[in-house]
Design a protein around this motif. Structure first.
Motif, PDB file in Angstrom:
ATOM      1  N   ARG A  30      -7.194  -8.377 -18.858  1.00 40.73           N
ATOM      2  CA  ARG A  30      -8.217  -8.422 -19.914  1.00 40.73           C
ATOM      3  C   ARG A  30      -7.579  -8.313 -21.301  1.00 40.73           C
ATOM      4  NH1 ARG A  30     -11.596  -5.500 -16.234  1.00 40.73           N
ATOM      5  NH2 ARG A  30     -10.794  -3.506 -17.014  1.00 40.73           N
ATOM      6  N   ASN A  31      -6.494  -7.559 -21.372  1.00 40.80           N
ATOM      7  CA  ASN A  31      -5.785  -7.395 -22.650  1.00 40.80           C
ATOM      8  C   ASN A  31      -4.725  -8.463 -22.875  1.00 40.80           C
ATOM      9  OD1 ASN A  31      -7.263  -5.074 -23.289  1.00 40.80           O
ATOM     10  ND2 ASN A  31      -5.812  -3.738 -22.217  1.00 40.80           N
ATOM     11  N   LYS A  32      -4.768  -9.489 -22.001  1.00 31.51           N
ATOM     12  CA  LYS A  32      -3.839 -10.612 -22.094  1.00 31.51           C
ATOM     13  C   LYS A  32      -2.382 -10.168 -21.991  1.00 31.51           C
ATOM     14  CE  LYS A  32      -7.015 -13.526 -24.733  1.00 31.51           C
ATOM     15  NZ  LYS A  32      -7.220 -14.352 -25.957  1.00 31.51           N
ATOM     16  N   ARG A  33      -2.149  -9.223 -21.094  1.00 34.90           N
ATOM     17  CA  ARG A  33      -0.806  -8.761 -20.804  1.00 34.90           C
ATOM     18  C   ARG A  33      -0.478  -9.079 -19.350  1.00 34.90           C
ATOM     19  NH1 ARG A  33      -0.838  -2.687 -23.518  1.00 34.90           N
ATOM     20  NH2 ARG A  33      -1.148  -3.357 -25.708  1.00 34.90           N
ATOM     21  N   SER A  34       0.784  -9.136 -19.044  1.00 35.92           N
ATOM     22  CA  SER A  34       1.206  -9.486 -17.685  1.00 35.92           C
ATOM     23  C   SER A  34       0.954  -8.339 -16.699  1.00 35.92           C
ATOM     24  CB  SER A  34       2.686  -9.856 -17.670  1.00 35.92           C
ATOM     25  OG  SER A  34       3.132 -10.049 -16.341  1.00 35.92           O
ATOM     26  N   PRO A  35       0.290  -8.650 -15.585  1.00 33.11           N
ATOM     27  CA  PRO A  35       0.074  -7.626 -14.555  1.00 33.11           C
ATOM     28  C   PRO A  35       1.258  -7.553 -13.586  1.00 33.11           C
ATOM     29  CG  PRO A  35      -1.045  -9.622 -13.905  1.00 33.11           C
ATOM     30  CD  PRO A  35      -0.400  -9.906 -15.246  1.00 33.11           C
ATOM     31  N   PHE A  36       2.310  -8.325 -13.879  1.00 34.50           N
ATOM     32  CA  PHE A  36       3.474  -8.444 -12.995  1.00 34.50           C
ATOM     33  C   PHE A  36       4.014  -7.111 -12.472  1.00 34.50           C
ATOM     34  CE2 PHE A  36       6.444 -12.089 -12.196  1.00 34.50           C
ATOM     35  CZ  PHE A  36       5.448 -13.054 -12.152  1.00 34.50           C
ATOM     36  N   PRO A  37       4.365  -6.183 -13.379  1.00 33.28           N
ATOM     37  CA  PRO A  37       4.972  -4.935 -12.903  1.00 33.28           C
ATOM     38  C   PRO A  37       4.084  -4.163 -11.927  1.00 33.28           C
ATOM     39  CG  PRO A  37       5.264  -5.185 -15.265  1.00 33.28           C
ATOM     40  CD  PRO A  37       4.287  -6.231 -14.846  1.00 33.28           C
ATOM     41  N   LEU A  38       2.795  -4.111 -12.220  1.00 24.44           N
ATOM     42  CA  LEU A  38       1.875  -3.359 -11.358  1.00 24.44           C
ATOM     43  C   LEU A  38       1.703  -4.035 -10.010  1.00 24.44           C
ATOM     44  CD1 LEU A  38      -0.773  -2.476 -14.080  1.00 24.44           C
ATOM     45  CD2 LEU A  38       0.653  -0.844 -12.842  1.00 24.44           C
ATOM     46  N   LEU A  39       1.611  -5.370 -10.006  1.00 20.61           N
ATOM     47  CA  LEU A  39       1.469  -6.102  -8.751  1.00 20.61           C
ATOM     48  C   LEU A  39       2.722  -5.955  -7.896  1.00 20.61           C
ATOM     49  CD1 LEU A  39      -0.237  -9.376 -10.068  1.00 20.61           C
ATOM     50  CD2 LEU A  39      -1.319  -7.471  -8.868  1.00 20.61           C
ATOM     51  N   ALA A  40       3.876  -5.992  -8.548  1.00 19.83           N
ATOM     52  CA  ALA A  40       5.145  -5.820  -7.829  1.00 19.83           C
ATOM     53  C   ALA A  40       5.235  -4.427  -7.222  1.00 19.83           C
ATOM     54  CB  ALA A  40       6.310  -6.065  -8.776  1.00 19.83           C
ATOM     55  N   LYS A  41       4.775  -3.421  -7.961  1.00 29.94           N
ATOM     56  CA  LYS A  41       4.789  -2.050  -7.452  1.00 29.94           C
ATOM     57  C   LYS A  41       3.902  -1.905  -6.219  1.00 29.94           C
ATOM     58  CE  LYS A  41       5.845   0.550 -11.683  1.00 29.94           C
ATOM     59  NZ  LYS A  41       5.313   1.521 -12.682  1.00 29.94           N
ATOM     60  N   SER A  42       2.755  -2.561  -6.251  1.00 26.01           N
ATOM     61  CA  SER A  42       1.832  -2.486  -5.111  1.00 26.01           C
ATOM     62  C   SER A  42       2.465  -3.093  -3.868  1.00 26.01           C
ATOM     63  CB  SER A  42       0.521  -3.220  -5.437  1.00 26.01           C
ATOM     64  OG  SER A  42      -0.220  -2.526  -6.418  1.00 26.01           O
ATOM     65  N   CYS A  43       3.103  -4.253  -4.039  1.00 25.77           N
ATOM     66  CA  CYS A  43       3.756  -4.916  -2.903  1.00 25.77           C
ATOM     67  C   CYS A  43       4.863  -4.036  -2.338  1.00 25.77           C
ATOM     68  CB  CYS A  43       4.334  -6.258  -3.345  1.00 25.77           C
ATOM     69  SG  CYS A  43       3.086  -7.500  -3.774  1.00 25.77           S
ATOM     70  N   SER A  44       5.661  -3.471  -3.226  1.00 21.91           N
ATOM     71  CA  SER A  44       6.777  -2.625  -2.798  1.00 21.91           C
ATOM     72  C   SER A  44       6.268  -1.362  -2.108  1.00 21.91           C
ATOM     73  CB  SER A  44       7.633  -2.252  -4.008  1.00 21.91           C
ATOM     74  OG  SER A  44       8.676  -1.379  -3.637  1.00 21.91           O
ATOM     75  N   LEU A  45       5.232  -0.778  -2.665  1.00 22.64           N
ATOM     76  CA  LEU A  45       4.668   0.452  -2.111  1.00 22.64           C
ATOM     77  C   LEU A  45       4.174   0.238  -0.684  1.00 22.64           C
ATOM     78  CD1 LEU A  45       4.060   3.372  -3.031  1.00 22.64           C
ATOM     79  CD2 LEU A  45       1.764   2.589  -3.653  1.00 22.64           C
ATOM     80  N   LEU A  46       3.474  -0.854  -0.475  1.00 17.78           N
ATOM     81  CA  LEU A  46       2.918  -1.146   0.851  1.00 17.78           C
ATOM     82  C   LEU A  46       4.013  -1.520   1.853  1.00 17.78           C
ATOM     83  CD1 LEU A  46      -0.185  -3.199  -0.330  1.00 17.78           C
ATOM     84  CD2 LEU A  46      -0.253  -0.988   0.840  1.00 17.78           C
ATOM     85  N   ASP A  47       4.973  -2.320   1.414  1.00 22.63           N
ATOM     86  CA  ASP A  47       6.039  -2.749   2.317  1.00 22.63           C
ATOM     87  C   ASP A  47       6.968  -1.599   2.711  1.00 22.63           C
ATOM     88  OD1 ASP A  47       5.153  -5.313   2.470  1.00 22.63           O
ATOM     89  OD2 ASP A  47       6.841  -6.236   1.439  1.00 22.63           O
ATOM     90  N   ASN A  48       7.077  -0.611   1.830  1.00 28.44           N
ATOM     91  CA  ASN A  48       7.996   0.493   2.087  1.00 28.44           C
ATOM     92  C   ASN A  48       7.350   1.669   2.810  1.00 28.44           C
ATOM     93  OD1 ASN A  48      10.283  -0.719   0.944  1.00 28.44           O
ATOM     94  ND2 ASN A  48       9.684  -0.099  -1.115  1.00 28.44           N
ATOM     95  N   LEU A  49       6.100   1.518   3.186  1.00 27.15           N
ATOM     96  CA  LEU A  49       5.472   2.565   3.993  1.00 27.15           C
ATOM     97  C   LEU A  49       6.222   2.609   5.327  1.00 27.15           C
ATOM     98  CD1 LEU A  49       2.984   4.431   3.538  1.00 27.15           C
ATOM     99  CD2 LEU A  49       1.703   2.894   5.032  1.00 27.15           C
ATOM    100  N   PRO A  50       6.741   3.768   5.740  1.00 27.00           N
ATOM    101  CA  PRO A  50       7.576   3.847   6.948  1.00 27.00           C
ATOM    102  C   PRO A  50       6.905   3.232   8.179  1.00 27.00           C
ATOM    103  CG  PRO A  50       7.627   5.921   5.766  1.00 27.00           C
ATOM    104  CD  PRO A  50       6.561   5.090   5.100  1.00 27.00           C
ATOM    105  N   ALA A  51       7.672   2.463   8.939  1.00 27.13           N
ATOM    106  CA  ALA A  51       7.147   1.859  10.166  1.00 27.13           C
ATOM    107  C   ALA A  51       6.774   2.924  11.190  1.00 27.13           C
ATOM    108  CB  ALA A  51       8.175   0.904  10.756  1.00 27.13           C
ATOM    109  N   SER A  52       7.405   4.086  11.075  1.00 31.82           N
ATOM    110  CA  SER A  52       7.130   5.174  12.015  1.00 31.82           C
ATOM    111  C   SER A  52       5.869   5.956  11.672  1.00 31.82           C
ATOM    112  CB  SER A  52       8.324   6.129  12.047  1.00 31.82           C
ATOM    113  OG  SER A  52       8.566   6.676  10.753  1.00 31.82           O
TER     114      SER A  52
END
Length: 204
Positions: A30-52
């Protein structure tokens, strides 16, 4: 028990962080800024959830859906920004997640042959007269196998359609990067999947 409770807390904390990232990313747009960093963090956070991590079936299903949504959003952001290298990587990751949900429609799965026709009564009678044990054995084998392979569920078909859409974006990314051979491979893969879904080339 402590481990299970710890895993449940980790899962709950992860969901909260993903929700926060989603809200902040929308605010960035909405503020015409890149959401890149936040989207990347979400992907990393979910992928790094331990498989165990000990999760219920419903929680595991939710986690998979969140991963797909997060990578889809990140891939679209990459495409919109013109970052083709990131777009290629994110689309490949998204396709891997989506393909795992396609079941028997997966392009890596070979089509199963149909079951042989059951022997006719006349054939059984003839064979029985010569060797009753042969017919008994053959009938037992036939009865043990399903007559028709189990077809894909509506959810698996939906996943396959989403996968085709992702492959189409990946094909375009390859084409824009000058990787025509890879773009052609994607086109062939799309056509094969649509054939499995009994769709025409122009269907979505």
């Amino acid at each position: 028990m402590a481990s299970y409770e710890s895993d449940q807390q980790l899962f709950a904390d992860t969901l909260v962080q993903i929700q926060v990232h989603s809200v902040l990313a929308k605010e960035q747009v909405r503020n015409k800024r890149s959401p890149f960093p936040l989207l990347a963090k979400s992907c990393s956070l979910l992928d790094n959830l331990p498989a165990s991590c000990q999760l219920s079936e419903a929680q595991s299903s939710l986690l998979t859906s969140l991963k797909i949504d997060a990578w889809a959003a990140f891939a679209d952001a990459c495409i919109e920004s013109g970052d083709l290298v990131q777009a290629e990587a994110s689309l490949q990751r998204l396709a891997t997640l989506q393909e795992a949900q396609t079941g028997p429609l997966s392009w890596r799965t070979k089509k199963r042959p149909l079951k042989k026709s059951a022997p006719t009564p006349s054939a059984i009678s003839t064979a029985t007269a010569s060797d009753p044990t042969t017919v008994a054995a053959e009938t037992k084998v036939e009865d043990a196998s399903p007559s028709v392979p189990v077809g894909p569920t509506p959810e698996q078909r939906k996943a396959a359609l989403d996968l085709v859409e992702t492959w189409d974006k990946l094909k375009q990314a390859y084409s824009d990067m000058g990787k025509q051979d890879l773009a052609n491979n994607m086109a062939n893969r799309i056509n094969k999947m649509k054939s499995r879904l009994n769709l025409t080339i122009d269907d979505k």
